[in-house]
Design an enzyme around this catalytic site. Structure first.
Site, short mmCIF file in Angstrom:
data_model
loop_
_atom_site.label_atom_id
_atom_site.label_comp_id
_atom_site.label_asym_id
_atom_site.label_seq_id
_atom_site.Cartn_x
_atom_site.Cartn_y
_atom_site.Cartn_z
N LYS A 76 0.81 -1.22 0.00
CA LYS A 76 0.00 0.00 0.00
C LYS A 76 0.84 1.28 0.00
CE LYS A 76 -2.29 -1.78 3.60
NZ LYS A 76 -3.28 -1.97 4.66
N ASP A 98 -6.08 -6.70 10.23
CA ASP A 98 -7.36 -5.99 10.28
C ASP A 98 -8.55 -6.88 9.92
OD1 ASP A 98 -6.51 -6.04 7.66
OD2 ASP A 98 -7.01 -3.97 7.21
#
Ligand code: ADP
Ligand code: MG
Length: 518
Positions: free
Chosen positions: A218, A253
């Site tokens: 990312k 997550d």
């Protein structure tokens, strides 16, 4: 209803980036400086391709047609993706390194029951944001007695800095938050505050409270973290801040979201994150994991973190995806993520528009310089353009002007822009849906009746899923097409707000070094 106090400055989980407010945070001094707006500059389209505005729109249409063709996700393509996802999951469970999908063991083998009690913290490092949360858990009857959270966007320079700088930023944010703990939160005497640490990058988990960073994704390129235990990095930073806290659970997550959603609903079997990046996890039987020869757990089940962002089999890709990948900091990696997640959708659209501006003069005689700046068009901008249902697409005009410096666009050009957004977002949502069906298929193949024919919940979280209605619609349509309207009635795809934060705190409670009876 539990009392919820959001200390957050902005109402949604997606903060307004400081850069949009014309502000930039300096990590060293924590101060804000105003950005000086740059005058819009444009360059001329090569004379050979120059044409009138009306003609230019017609000239862009072959590019658009080709884009439609290359991004198409009819049912056979979706089926192929779902089957490939199931097959890659199996291969990844059979042996390490045998598949794009790492199928990482989470070391979470007990899920929340509702009996958890006490004060717990969660710390969430995503791709765009860093969040801190505290929760007072009250057991079966009282559940979440109180919770508070804060959110900070991660300064750009820290994404390319050193491990110490990044972790010091996190630890100091946590320290400031802990200092504001009010009387509603009660830590029994003699106990340290415990943290569930949500770390949303690929980690080789070594126990519930330790794990080694495999690589940054990312857009992060922090030096010195890959190959290190991220809990140790955090502990060292906490020590530097003079904080005496204990990380009781390190969770991804997706895993946090699954745990958080399961706290409220026993039918949750899968969790998917669609935010800056993407990932998915699900509940697996230990005996369906051949690469684990002798590890057993009490429940016989565990959560597997698929790291599905690395999936790549059979994806319908365009020249724009391939160029973006080549120029990324992780070429050849995270191809599914680069096709479906929030960090990249805006950038793909920017690349298409740049080609249309250069080759077919979509915006007239000039190509605005800003349109050549990577990542200048963000997914929230696509979303805002996508919501525009005015006849002349005035919001599209405004956003094109503000974000990429198109000072004048014809209504037809705006329609083309809207179609490009729709094409890229539709492909993303539909492929994400096919990935979800792939996971459900794999679970059903292993245990007949586990998924289909009964209520099954897929817990969703992440800013892209939360804020982009068209993306959600395309995702759900793809699941319905693949499963058929009857079977898909039992598959509930549900947004779990704040699921991963509460989930991480619950996993800290379950793995507390103290008894949670207080
Ligand atoms: P992370 O945990 O990785 O920081 P989040 O779950 O907070 O990510 O999601 C942030 C991402 O969600 C942004 O990078 C953006 O791509 C996407 N996003 C945020 N707001 C919107 C919006 N309004 N429309 C579409 N996408 C959005
Ligand atoms: Mg996140």
């Amino acid at each position: 209803m539990p009392a919820t106090h959001h200390l957050l400055l902005c109402p949604s989980s997606a903060p307004i980036p400081l850069s949009l407010l014309g502000l930039e945070m300096s990590a060293a001094v924590g101060s804000f400086t105003a950005l000086v707006p740059q005058p819009a500059t444009r360059r001329r389209v090569a004379w050979a391709t120059r044409c009138s505005v009306a003609g230019s729109v017609a000239a862009a249409s072959p590019i658009l047609k080709n884009l439609h063709l290359k991004c198409a996700t009819p049912l056979p393509v979706l089926r192929h993706i779902a089957d490939a996802m199931a097959a890659d999951m199996r291969a990844g469970l059979a042996a390490d390194g045998a598949s794009d999908l790492k199928m990482i063991l989470s070391y979470v083998d007990s899920l929340p029951t509702g009996n958890e009690k006490g004060l717990f913290y969660a710390l969430d490092l995503g791709g765009t944001n860093f969040r801190v949360l505290r929760v007072q858990l009250g057991g079966k009857d009282n559940r979440v007695v109180d919770t508070e959270f804060e959110q900070v966007s991660i300064p750009q320079e820290l994404m390319h800095g050193s491990t110490e700088e990044l972790f010091d930023f996190i630890a100091s944010g946590l320290a400031r938050f802990v200092a504001k703990e009010g009387e509603k939160f009660r830590l029994p005497q003699g106990r340290k505050r415990e943290i569930g640490f949500t770390f949303s990058f690929p980690v080789k988990q070594t126990s519930i409270d330790s794990g080694i960073l495999i690589k940054w994704t990312k857009g992060f390129a922090v030096s010195g973290t890959a190959g290190k235990d991220v809990v140790a990095c955090l502990n060292e930073a906490l020590k530097r801040q003079g904080m005496d806290m204990r990380v009781s659970a390190l969770v991804n997550d997706a895993v946090g979201t699954l745990a958080g959603a399961r706290y409220w609903d026993d039918d949750v079997m899968v969790a998917v994150i669609l935010g800056t990046g993407t990932n998915a996890c699900y509940i697996e039987h230990m005996d369906a994991i051949p690469k684990l020869q002798d590890l057993t757990t009490g429940s016989g089940k565990t959560i597997i973190n698929t790291e599905w962002g690395a999936f790549s089999t059979g994806l319908p890709l365009t020249e724009f995806d391939k160029d973006m990948d080549k120029e990324s900091i992780n070429p050849g990696e995270q191809i599914f993520e680069k096709t479906i997640s929030g960090m990249y959708l805006g950038e793909i659209v920017r690349r298409v528009l740049l080609k249309m501006a250069e080759v077919s003069a979509l915006f007239g005689d000039y190509v605005p310089d800003k349109l050549s700046v990577p990542f200048v068009l963000r997914t929230p901008d696509l979303c805002a353009m996508h919501q525009d249902d005015s006849e002349d697409l005035e919001a599209v005009d405004l956003i094109l002007n503000d974000t990429v410096g198109v000072t004048r666009s014809s209504p037809d050009a705006r329609k083309i822009v809207a179609e490009v957004c729709d094409t890229i977002v539709k492909r993303g949502g539909r492929l994400a849906g096919a990935g979800i069906v792939g996971i459900l298929q794999k679970m059903e193949q292993d245990s007949k009746g586990l998924i289909f024919g009964k209520r099954t919940v897929v817990a969703m979280d992440g800013g892209l899923y939360e804020h982009y209605p068209q993306y959600r619609k395309y995702l759900k349509e793809s699941v319905t097409e693949l499963l058929g309207s009857e079977a898909s009635k039992n598959v509930i795809i549900e947004h779990t707000k704040d699921g991963s934060g509460i989930g991480a705190a619950l996993l800290a409670a379950i793995n507390s070094k103290y008894s949670t009876e207080v």
